[in-house]
Design an enzyme around this catalytic site. Structure first.
Site, PDB file in Angstrom:
ATOM      1  N   GLY A 101      30.563  45.548  55.983  1.00  0.00           N
ATOM      2  CA  GLY A 101      30.292  46.793  56.700  1.00  0.00           C
ATOM      3  C   GLY A 101      30.873  48.020  56.009  1.00  0.00           C
ATOM      4  O   GLY A 101      31.649  47.917  55.049  1.00  0.00           O
ATOM      5  N   HIS A 102      30.538  49.172  56.544  1.00  0.00           N
ATOM      6  CA  HIS A 102      31.004  50.420  55.937  1.00  0.00           C
ATOM      7  C   HIS A 102      32.521  50.554  56.013  1.00  0.00           C
ATOM      8  O   HIS A 102      33.135  50.208  57.006  1.00  0.00           O
ATOM      9  CB  HIS A 102      30.322  51.655  56.519  1.00  0.00           C
ATOM     10  CG  HIS A 102      30.260  51.744  58.007  1.00  0.00           C
ATOM     11  ND1 HIS A 102      29.408  52.603  58.650  1.00  0.00           N
ATOM     12  CD2 HIS A 102      30.916  51.085  58.984  1.00  0.00           C
ATOM     13  CE1 HIS A 102      29.568  52.479  59.940  1.00  0.00           C
ATOM     14  NE2 HIS A 102      30.458  51.563  60.172  1.00  0.00           N
TER      15      HIS A 102
END
Lengths: 348, 348, 348
Positions: free
Chosen positions: B250-251
């Site tokens: 994920g970011h």
């Protein structure tokens, strides 16, 4: 420090008054002060706007060098002197609006790359950007202002509404899509579902998969995620539904509006989700069941039965969250308790 | 029988002395004997070098027709007569070194395929191989000796160090990569993270994702794996970190050096992993937590809280491995125990 | 209403007698009546053939407007007046056969698209369709009647039997494939397995992965699924084995005939599956174990030990299904039971 201009050149600068208007925030003085970008609290400088996500970030708030910070009423006392408070009801939403001032979604650069292949009878409306090696199938209809990225494939007969984006390597087949639909890199819409019947001799006979995928307005599909087409009848994702990366949606699944399907979730064939259902990462939903509106499924849960609207479930197999938490607490106790004999557990 | 020469032509032949040097192995006599390839114990012939993985394979060792076998001191007595013992401390590592003598990582065949599209201002240094239908974005910088495979996409402004490899269909966007970075087929770096804020009316408003991905030297990304770029600030994979296939990052995730992230794992946004963390297959790590250096997460575990350095956790939700094993043993006992009444469990 | 003709034009019309013959169904009268398509019970009209899946769909059966329905003996009394009963032993299998009358698997449109790149020494037999931007490697051998879709990649030296299909963006490398093999969109066969040895200093040294992938006749690989090649020796999928979307198959895995590997499953390196094994969605199988023929692994299960033939296992770690169900029932009881003190669980 704002975003890296090699990747995210700022559309700014913007005046504080404009920023506050986008944020629906109130502030004191300096309406003409100029800002050039947004940035995280810890990286922002005097020309950047940051936002305060909550108490977890209180230290960063107190130490920030941001020129202005979006925050809720009552927290502005923690700002360093000289940083402007932009007081708003929902700082994260306000940040999204302000960040979009500086970094609007990229507009298409109209034109069809000379390497793109456009099939017979396809129609591409005004203002579309068709990238290198894109393949547009026969009779496809691409609405105005769409971006079809490098190597993206639109299948024969597909229909895209206005302002859709297919990022690089995405494919969309046997699909009718609304406006502003986004397929991220490598997303695959309209593949053949896992449909076959096994004979008594063990041969798997494919059932022709002759349904479509219907994507509502503003549906977004994550990177390398998969949405199978209907076996007969359609797979339907309701308006505003967003799939994260590597999600799997089986044939004939139907979702309502605004569902949130987090990374690596799998929804098996013919399951139906209501509106605003949230399915957290790596969870699974078996086929042919119903998950009611506003239900929430925990990460890694395995949903094997209908879930009533508004209910939270967790665990595999999934139970209502409260019961499960109680069971786990009990199991943990049992494991910790002294054991009096070797044949039964848990009793004092 | 060595590798299929249609796919893996041997760079050999090699003399035993060379092989032993690469393996840091000792042997007796026949330094000039010639070998043509490596092969598994069960398939190797007199011109092949094999290795012994441990007692699970003792029968294969005793029956092998290999010309020479890499094995630890004390096991050479189990070799058939006529097979040369190459005695070394770590046979599997020695095998990796010897196999690379016969099968070095493919070198670029310098040149830009006539179908490749190279954007304005991009720089491609010496000795690069750019494959058919590759797309190199504007202002991208490709270091010397890189291989950009068929259909691979490098986004505008990206920077690759020397000796990077993007295999077919990979894409790398909004990214600064070190040297010797490898993206396997269909790997996706730099996609838009799952970042949005939901209004009270249920509309999901995208938060512009304006961070980058920073890949350290020798990072490798598995087939069809996904690494989202930062929302603001960067997603960072430390040097030597290896992601297996279908992993989701994920970011704003950050990893240290040499992490091992096995197939189908998901690491949610803003989680931080220390150095040499191992996350086994299909496990998940929730966002905004820390997993300490040299911690190990079991397959299918669901990590919901910080994990101290050097700790092993298993289960979903994840607990320290020892406690979990005890709980499962207890649960199994309970299930097996005779039940005296219908309303409560486990007591005698 | 049959299938959307934009996507699935009917190959029909067909006479009832033909349909009944394909279905091995018996019926009364009207042998010459004409049908134009198949459709689900709820959507079918008087010119469509539907099928009855079982009691879950009894209301749809009673209300159908279909011209004819495939159903088992004894249920025809629930048909509306005027709908023809096509009585057969296995209605779903019969439906698959009838649907294929109207919607046969697409035939190749022979020809090599002018944008395709064909490597030196590659042979493409008669009747193949090679799509836009396809890349066929040097010395590859493509059997007669294959379809290589847009952007698909066949690696150097690969061999495909007759009638294989690579859908868009699929890649097949280091592979020998039988006849009628199908790779769905973005499927990746022959990637480098996750093979490395870690030095005491923490450096990961790649073990050259010099094995192949052997795909038996009629193997099908799901969308964005991954099959790694062997490390040394081969990865083998037996004839008729079908992988659903986003499945991960590690190096040197071997399956028997007709295995069913559902979406998002991971099978780790060197695991061996017998014939007709079923692994349900999101389950995992660790490396170096054996799952016997006709064993079934439940969704999300984590198989850590050998599974005997014909055995059903569920849970993570996986146990035989019966024991697990009992344990869960017990745990649920414990959670529900009144608790007499705070230090131990479950006892009355």
């Amino acid at each position: 420090m704002g975003a890296d201009p090699r990747f995210f050149p700022s559309a700014g600068p913007r005046r504080l008054a404009e920023i506050a208007a986008a944020a629906e925030a109130r502030f004191a003085g300096e309406a003409e002060r100029i800002f050039t970008d947004v940035a995280p609290l810890a990286l922002a400088g005097p020309e950047d706007v940051a936002f305060y996500e909550g108490r977890r970030h209180i230290a960063a708030l107190k130490a920030t060098r941001a020129g202005a910070v979006l925050l809720p009423a009552g927290t502005e006392g923690d700002l360093p002197a000289g940083t402007i408070a932009l007081i708003c009801a929902a700082p994260q939403l306000a940040y999204a609006r302000v960040a979009a001032l500086f970094h609007p979604r990229p507009r298409p650069v109209p034109g069809i790359h000379p390497t793109a292949v456009v099939g017979e009878g396809a129609t591409i409306e005004e203002g579309c950007e068709i990238g290198p090696f894109a393949v547009i199938g026969a009779r496809a209809e691409i609405g105005p202002g769409c971006i079809i990225g490098p190597h993206a494939v639109v299948g024969d007969g597909c229909v895209l509404g206005a302002g859709c984006i297919l990022r690089s390597h995405a494919s969309l087949l046997h699909c009718l899509a609304g406006v502003a639909v986004v397929l991220n890199e490598g997303a695959r819409v309209g593949g053949e579902g896992y449909g076959f019947v096994t004979t008594p001799m063990g041969e798997h006979v494919t059932v022709p998969q002759i349904g479509r995928v219907i994507l509502g307005d503003a549906v977004e599909i994550g990177v390398n995620a998969c949405v199978d087409r209907g076996a007969g009848g359609d797979t339907v994702l309701g308006p505003g539904t967003r799939l994260d990366n590597l999600v799997q949606i089986g044939h004939n699944v139907k979702t309502g509006r605004g569902c949130v399907i987090v990374a690596q979730v799998g929804i098996a064939g013919s399951a139906e989700l209501g509106d605003f259902v949230v399915v957290a990462a790596q969870a699974g939903v078996v086929g042919h069941i119903t998950v009611g509106s506003k239900a929430r499924v925990g990460a890694q849960a395995g949903v094997m039965n209908d879930v009533p609207p508004g209910t939270d479930v967790v665990g595999s197999p999934a139970w209502p969250a409260r019961e499960t938490m109680r069971a786990f607490a009990r199991l943990r106790q049992l494991a910790a308790a002294p054991k009096k004999d070797g044949t039964s557990g848990g009793s004092p």
